[in-house]
Write an enzyme that holds these catalytic residues in place. Structure first.
Site, mmCIF file in Angstrom:
data_model
loop_
_atom_site.group_PDB
_atom_site.id
_atom_site.type_symbol
_atom_site.label_atom_id
_atom_site.label_comp_id
_atom_site.label_asym_id
_atom_site.label_seq_id
_atom_site.Cartn_x
_atom_site.Cartn_y
_atom_site.Cartn_z
ATOM 1 N N ASP A 1 0.849 -1.195 0.000
ATOM 2 C CA ASP A 1 0.000 0.000 0.000
ATOM 3 C C ASP A 1 0.882 1.241 0.000
ATOM 4 O O ASP A 1 2.035 1.193 0.441
ATOM 5 C CB ASP A 1 -0.982 0.000 1.185
ATOM 6 C CG ASP A 1 -0.290 -0.083 2.537
ATOM 7 O OD1 ASP A 1 0.800 -0.677 2.614
ATOM 8 O OD2 ASP A 1 -0.834 0.456 3.520
ATOM 9 N N ASP B 1 8.899 4.008 -0.986
ATOM 10 C CA ASP B 1 8.232 3.423 0.195
ATOM 11 C C ASP B 1 7.013 2.653 -0.256
ATOM 12 O O ASP B 1 5.947 3.222 -0.330
ATOM 13 C CB ASP B 1 7.875 4.566 1.150
ATOM 14 C CG ASP B 1 7.289 4.069 2.443
ATOM 15 O OD1 ASP B 1 7.365 2.867 2.708
ATOM 16 O OD2 ASP B 1 6.712 4.884 3.184
ATOM 17 N N GLU C 1 -0.075 -0.945 5.906
ATOM 18 C CA GLU C 1 1.001 -0.420 6.734
ATOM 19 C C GLU C 1 0.861 1.085 6.876
ATOM 20 O O GLU C 1 1.082 1.647 7.936
ATOM 21 C CB GLU C 1 2.363 -0.756 6.112
ATOM 22 C CG GLU C 1 3.526 -0.702 7.112
ATOM 23 C CD GLU C 1 4.075 0.703 7.319
ATOM 24 O OE1 GLU C 1 4.685 0.945 8.375
ATOM 25 O OE2 GLU C 1 3.898 1.566 6.450
ATOM 26 N N GLU D 1 11.742 -1.693 4.578
ATOM 27 C CA GLU D 1 11.392 -0.256 4.605
ATOM 28 C C GLU D 1 12.618 0.607 4.309
ATOM 29 O O GLU D 1 13.741 0.208 4.615
ATOM 30 C CB GLU D 1 10.881 0.121 6.002
ATOM 31 C CG GLU D 1 9.539 -0.457 6.370
ATOM 32 C CD GLU D 1 8.361 0.338 5.814
ATOM 33 O OE1 GLU D 1 8.586 1.340 5.097
ATOM 34 O OE2 GLU D 1 7.229 -0.065 6.087
ATOM 35 N N HIS E 1 6.817 9.540 0.820
ATOM 36 C CA HIS E 1 5.557 10.272 1.054
ATOM 37 C C HIS E 1 5.552 11.649 0.382
ATOM 38 O O HIS E 1 4.645 12.440 0.614
ATOM 39 C CB HIS E 1 5.265 10.430 2.555
ATOM 40 C CG HIS E 1 5.059 9.114 3.260
ATOM 41 N ND1 HIS E 1 4.417 9.023 4.467
ATOM 42 C CD2 HIS E 1 5.396 7.849 2.933
ATOM 43 C CE1 HIS E 1 4.378 7.751 4.861
ATOM 44 N NE2 HIS E 1 4.974 7.021 3.933
#
Ligand SMILES: [Zn+2]
Length: 384
Positions: A75, A106, A140, A169, A358
């Site tokens: 996700d 990510d 997550e 990660e 992000h």
């Protein structure tokens, strides 16, 4: 035997708009790829009232131990305003040696690197008789209720043995090879409301101003010295994130005041020991100021440390060999799914450089991606 190219596979994964907790078909896509390599796969969907159902994938090749597991999530966070991107975030493209797209960092590229590494490893070791597994979640970035936490319980019930787990990660601040994570701080958010008595500003004796009380409390919270940090952890820290005293008039003392704060704590504390300590402050000051309080706490994770073992040091060596940097064993940053996995297996986290995670135009350097595949492949070679 098929060999998967890491860049091509990363692009394919990014094309699925799997904005948490949506799956958009990406789990089935990865499952098919793993089946091609000979993995036995299972898509496990979890449901819980008030939360969206989430698909997870557990795949394993081999039945004998030891079982080396790779964990990650498919996700991604929402792209934000698409017009801020130089490309469509779900139509990945390569510019100046970087693959751009939502999840490039990510952490879809890391998953692609691992699958590519496994495909090369299996090709070179056609008599491989141990086990490699993947634990991939779609929950997550969101609530993390129907994700790894439940997969871990599911595996535990079935007595599935995992001997070591690498979470992919992004762990490196600036350069590939700088940092392995072996634990994380805990995170506790508190929302505090102070109730006073509303009244006329000219007659404060008839009112009880909750802003005075909340400021005193917040000041005392900020001044608590929780600890000085440990060998593995930075000091526990509290930050006030919101103060809200809504009031439409300038001549009225408000009736209530509200604040939110977050604490990142190390393994000298538990969320409960911190709650106790804060409650004492709330009680003391509200009693003195003759006001009342209500507090709501939300724990997103306890602090944990996975003690380094010989596999940790082997991985550290492999990373140094390929990147020429000796990675630091760190516990900095936010929480991660290793907090659930550590209940069934030792492990660590190592992935890409997290600089653009992000963000708009999230990207991965192709050189880093190639090196990460090499690192993962060397880890498998050394582990077995
Ligand atoms: Zn992530």
């Amino acid at each position: 035997m098929t060999i998967f190219n890491d860049v091509k596979l990363a692009k394919e994964l990014i094309r699925f708009p799997s904005i948490t907790p949506m799956d958009a078909g990406v789990m089935r896509f990865l499952e098919k790829k793993l089946k091609k390599l000979g993995f036995k796969t299972k898509i496990i969907e979890f449901k819980e009232k008030n939360f969206k159902p989430v698909k997870n994938l557990y795949a394993r090749i081999g039945s004998k131990g030891p079982n080396f597991c790779y964990a990650g999530h498919l996700d991604v966070v929402p792209p934000g305003n698409i017009n801020d991107w130089t490309i469509n975030p779900f139509k990945p493209s390569v510019k100046k040696g970087h693959l751009i797209g939502r999840g490039a960092n990510d952490m879809k590229s890391s998953i692609a690197a691992f699958v590519s590494a496994v495909s090369i490893f299996l090709k070179r070791n056609n008599k491989f008789d141990k086990s490699i597994s993947l634990l991939i979640t779609g929950d997550e970035e969101g609530d993390a209720v129907n994700g790894t936490k439940k997969v871990v319980d599911y595996l535990k019930k079935r007595k599935e043995k995992i001997n070591f787990c690498l979470v992919g990660e992004p762990t490196n601040p600036n350069k590939l090879g700088e940092m392995i994570k072996i634990g994380r701080r805990g995170s506790l958010t508190g929302n505090l409301i102070i109730y006073g008595i509303q009244g006329h500003v000219a007659y404060p004796q008839r009112a009880n101003n909750p802003s005075t009380t909340i400021i005193k409390i917040l000041n005392e919270l900020k001044n608590i010295k929780f600890d000085k940090g440990t060998k593995d952890f930075q000091p526990t820290n509290l930050e006030i994130t919101k103060i809200n005293i809504s009031n439409n008039a300038d001549n009225v003392i408000p009736g209530s005041a509200e604040a939110t704060f977050n604490i990142r704590f190390n393994n000298k504390h538990t969320s409960n020991s911190i709650k106790k300590r804060l409650n004492k402050v709330f009680k003391k000051i509200t009693k003195k100021n003759k006001s009342k309080f209500k507090v709501n706490f939300r724990v997103s994770g306890e602090a944990f440390l996975t003690s380094p073992n010989k596999t940790t040091y082997m991985i550290q060596k492999v990373i140094k060999k390929i990147t020429k940097i000796k990675p630091k064993l760190s516990t900095s940053g936010g929480t991660s799914d290793l907090r659930f996995i550590r209940k069934i297996s030792p492990g660590l986290e190592f992935g890409l450089v997290g600089k653009t995670m992000h963000k708009v135009d999230e990207a991965v350097s192709l050189k880093d991606l190639k090196n990460l595949t090499k690192i993962y492949q060397n880890i498998l070679q050394n582990y077995f």
